[in-house]
Design a protein around this motif. Structure first.
Motif, PDB file in Angstrom:
ATOM      1  N   ASP A   1       0.926  -1.361  -0.025  1.00  0.00           N
ATOM      2  CA  ASP A   1      -0.319   0.236   0.277  1.00  0.00           C
ATOM      3  C   ASP A   1       0.683   0.953   0.207  1.00  0.00           C
ATOM      4  O   ASP A   1       1.511   1.751   0.934  1.00  0.00           O
ATOM      5  CB  ASP A   1      -0.964   0.607   1.425  1.00  0.00           C
TER       6      ASP A   1
ATOM      7  N   SER B   1       0.396   4.098   0.238  1.00  0.00           N
ATOM      8  CA  SER B   1       0.092   5.247   0.812  1.00  0.00           C
ATOM      9  C   SER B   1       0.476   5.153   2.207  1.00  0.00           C
ATOM     10  O   SER B   1       1.056   6.000   3.348  1.00  0.00           O
ATOM     11  CB  SER B   1      -1.395   5.679   1.614  1.00  0.00           C
ATOM     12  N   ARG B   2       1.144   3.808   3.028  1.00  0.00           N
ATOM     13  CA  ARG B   2       1.666   3.504   3.750  1.00  0.00           C
ATOM     14  C   ARG B   2       2.720   2.517   3.805  1.00  0.00           C
ATOM     15  O   ARG B   2       3.493   3.142   4.320  1.00  0.00           O
ATOM     16  CB  ARG B   2       0.767   2.415   4.788  1.00  0.00           C
TER      17      ARG B   2
END
Length: 165
Positions: free
Chosen positions: A51, A53-54
């Motif tokens: 992911d 975004s992480r």
């Protein structure tokens, strides 16, 4: 956004453990990790989904290259690619009506029944992650007894390849 990395690694004992340890040490979160043999003897292919975004995808790739057994790492997220997930789903059956309903759903999702028991049906489904998740959600009310999913495998389309030069 989920990003897909393909890593070609030497097919030697302990390589998967070193990759997993790298993720643990650097606190990278893995959404999915699948490993399998390739057309090249002595080379395995890892499909790693993170992911973005992480987890910084570029840092993941840079750190993978630091491992001695890593041959090549490629981010195919922006390339045309075929991405598939596989699941085996065992569903509880309470009689003929339920069995026929489940079999109709299986047909609709272009999945297939791979085992028939007195009280269960085992279904195999392959396709994009959304298709597999959709089938799981539709089957959930019937009672999922057991399930296993592979995680994403991916390959760039056309003349693109992850072969090392």
């Amino acid at each position: 956004m989920k990003r897909t990395l393909i890593a070609q690694v030497e097919d030697k004992p302990g390589v998967l453990n070193r990759v997993a340890s790298l993720f643990r040490r650097r606190v990278f979160n893995i959404e999915s990790l699948t490993v399998g043999h390739t057309e090249q003897p002595g080379v395995s292919r890892m499909t790693i989904v993170v992911d973005s975004s992480r987890t910084d995808t570029q840092k993941v790739a840079q750190n993978l290259y630091k491992l001695a057994n890593v041959i090549k790492v490629e981010d195919i997220s922006e390339q045309p690619a075929v991405m598939r997930d596989l699941a085996l789903i065992k569903v509880g059956i309470n009689g003929g009506q339920t069995r026929s309903e489940v079999m109709q759903i299986v047909k609709t999702f272009r999945a297939r029944v791979v085992d028939v028991g007195l009280e269960t049906l085992m279904i195999e489904v392959t396709g994009p992650e959304e298709k597999v998740t959709g089938l799981v959600e539709v089957l959930r009310p019937f009672g999922i007894v057991e399930m296993v999913r592979t995680g994403r495998v991916a390959m760039a389309r056309g003349n693109s390849s992850s072969k090392s030069s």
